[in-house]
Design a protein around this motif. Structure first.
Motif, PDB file in Angstrom:
ATOM      1  N   THR A  59       0.874  -1.195  -0.140  1.00 17.24           N
ATOM      2  CA  THR A  59      -0.284  -0.100   0.080  1.00 17.24           C
ATOM      3  C   THR A  59       0.773   1.370   0.018  1.00 17.24           C
ATOM      4  O   THR A  59       0.199   2.382  -0.168  1.00 17.24           O
ATOM      5  CB  THR A  59      -0.833  -0.080   1.247  1.00 17.24           C
ATOM      6  N   GLY A  60       1.986   1.304   0.441  1.00 17.92           N
ATOM      7  CA  GLY A  60       2.848   2.416   0.665  1.00 17.92           C
ATOM      8  C   GLY A  60       2.733   3.009   1.903  1.00 17.92           C
ATOM      9  O   GLY A  60       1.976   2.576   2.654  1.00 17.92           O
ATOM     10  N   LEU A  61       3.296   4.206   2.144  1.00 16.91           N
ATOM     11  CA  LEU A  61       3.591   4.955   3.451  1.00 16.91           C
ATOM     12  C   LEU A  61       2.099   5.778   3.577  1.00 16.91           C
ATOM     13  O   LEU A  61       1.389   6.128   2.493  1.00 16.91           O
ATOM     14  CB  LEU A  61       4.606   5.958   3.515  1.00 16.91           C
ATOM     15  N   HIS A  91       5.755  -6.799   6.993  1.00 22.15           N
ATOM     16  CA  HIS A  91       5.258  -5.631   7.929  1.00 22.15           C
ATOM     17  C   HIS A  91       5.979  -4.193   7.703  1.00 22.15           C
ATOM     18  O   HIS A  91       5.680  -3.491   8.683  1.00 22.15           O
ATOM     19  CB  HIS A  91       5.484  -6.102   9.422  1.00 22.15           C
ATOM     20  N   HIS A  92       7.120  -4.400   6.835  1.00 16.30           N
ATOM     21  CA  HIS A  92       7.629  -2.764   6.767  1.00 16.30           C
ATOM     22  C   HIS A  92       6.828  -1.597   6.390  1.00 16.30           C
ATOM     23  O   HIS A  92       5.826  -1.997   5.573  1.00 16.30           O
ATOM     24  CB  HIS A  92       8.833  -2.875   6.067  1.00 16.30           C
ATOM     25  N   PRO A  93       7.228  -0.556   7.075  1.00 12.83           N
ATOM     26  CA  PRO A  93       6.113   0.528   6.838  1.00 12.83           C
ATOM     27  C   PRO A  93       5.774   0.980   5.385  1.00 12.83           C
ATOM     28  O   PRO A  93       4.509   1.365   5.029  1.00 12.83           O
ATOM     29  CB  PRO A  93       6.977   1.826   7.522  1.00 12.83           C
ATOM     30  N   ASP A  94       6.910   0.842   4.437  1.00 14.59           N
ATOM     31  CA  ASP A  94       6.383   1.351   3.000  1.00 14.59           C
ATOM     32  C   ASP A  94       5.413   0.361   2.384  1.00 14.59           C
ATOM     33  O   ASP A  94       5.019   0.463   1.130  1.00 14.59           O
ATOM     34  CB  ASP A  94       7.674   1.368   2.159  1.00 14.59           C
ATOM     35  N   HIS A  95       5.266  -0.982   2.899  1.00 14.42           N
ATOM     36  CA  HIS A  95       4.295  -1.801   2.391  1.00 14.42           C
ATOM     37  C   HIS A  95       3.049  -1.756   3.328  1.00 14.42           C
ATOM     38  O   HIS A  95       1.802  -2.171   2.530  1.00 14.42           O
ATOM     39  CB  HIS A  95       4.836  -3.252   2.362  1.00 14.42           C
TER      40      HIS A  95
END
Length: 350
Positions: A59-61, A91-95
């Motif tokens: 989804t992006g940030l 789980h990383h924020p950009d995803h």
């Protein structure tokens, strides 16, 4: 060693989608892009056509700019049809950043691995005005310069909540071997490790598409980092095991849709490269550990370039990851220095 018979890596789509636009990768599969700060500058996301609505992959940030772009995408290339499901690769924020927004504002379901959801929700709720003592101890253990440590201790750290929308309760857990129907295809779920625990990858049963997230990137190696949440983690072992396992499924005609950079073919070759890259780094480290070194002492050995302030945290995390691997596999020893830093030395060094 690279097998000369393997096909080279190729990028059949040389021009990425412009802001607010989409590129059709195959029938029912759209490639979209959202902005990120340097050095990555972008994250790839994908929209899978489910007829009455869409399934999104990542989804992006959670920024005002990303929301504006999504509104343009929803009204434009996605034709005003609703987003009914979001699949998160990891789980990383950009995803994960706007997954909660799609749930709460658009009524989408969230599907991801249980580990990815637990990490993402825990981190969005764990907002800290200053670094926790455990984090400072972790930095100290890695050999961070005392002046830099004091500076970090006095400033607000990065918080997931800064760029990840609140995540409501409720998701569907994806596990190894599951099958998902979306985009006119059946996809096998295969979980990776190393860059992120239980990282979801999707392998089409009906054609040669593979959605790789950050587990399968064409020209950069994902960060294999260790953090204060799990200071003796060994992401390198998980990474090597995942790449070796994926190699049994990889075909030269697979078109991989990665989380960053361009879609590519030549997956068997790329998996060999991803494995060899870290074996090479481990070999350089072993050679350098004839004398005791902290993780931060190992930057020149691992990266062979200057590490700037913007890359420092990721470099530290990955250095700890490689040293942990050598320690946990019995190839290096470690001891605490008087200032709290861990000193590593290869086994058998004088």
């Amino acid at each position: 060693m690279m097998d000369g018979s393997l096909a080279p890596i190729r990028t059949p789509f040389e021009v990425p989608p412009a802001e607010g636009e989409a590129v059709e990768i195959a029938e029912g599969v759209l490639w979209l892009r959202l902005p990120l700060p340097p050095p990555l500058k972008h994250v790839n996301v994908f929209a899978l056509d489910d007829g009455p609505g869409w399934t999104l992959v990542d989804t992006g940030l959670a920024t005002g700019k990303s929301r504006e772009i999504w509104q343009a995408l929803l009204a434009g290339p996605l034709g005003g049809r609703p987003v009914r499901r979001v699949i998160l690769t990891h789980h990383h924020p950009d995803h994960v950043g706007l997954a909660g927004w799609f749930q709460s504002t658009h009524g989408a379901e969230l599907w991801t691995s249980r580990t990815a959801w637990l990490f993402a929700r825990m981190l969005t709720l764990d907002e800290q005005p200053l670094p926790r003592p455990e984090t400072l101890d972790f930095y100290r253990g890695a050999g961070m310069d005392a002046a830099l440590l004091a500076e970090r201790a006095a400033e607000r750290p990065f918080n997931f909540a800064d760029v990840v929308a609140p995540m409501p309760l409720g998701f569907r857990a994806l596990a190894e071997g599951d099958r998902i129907a979306t985009g006119g295809r059946d996809w096998d779920v295969r979980l990776g490790d190393g860059h992120a625990p239980d990282h979801v990858t999707l392998w089409s049963r009906d054609d040669a598409l593979v959605i790789g997230g950050d587990q399968l990137l064409p020209s950069i190696s994902p960060n294999l980092g260790v953090y204060a949440t799990e200071p003796l983690n060994d992401p390198v072992a998980g990474w090597l095991e995942s790449c070796t396992r994926f190699a049994t499924h990889a075909r030269e005609d697979h078109l991989v849709l990665p989380g960053h950079k361009l879609p590519f073919t030549g997956l068997p070759t790329r998996l060999v490269q991803l494995i060899e890259n870290h074996h090479s780094a481990l070999n350089r480290l072993i050679e350098a550990l004839g004398e005791e070194r902290t993780a931060c002492d190992c930057f020149p050995v691992l990266y062979r370039r200057e590490i700037g302030s913007g890359e420092y945290g990721l470099a530290l995390a990955e250095a700890v990851g490689h040293l942990n691997h050598l320690y946990l596999t019995g190839r290096a020893t470690r001891r605490r220095r008087s200032d709290g830093a861990w000193l590593f030395r290869r086994v058998g060094a004088a």
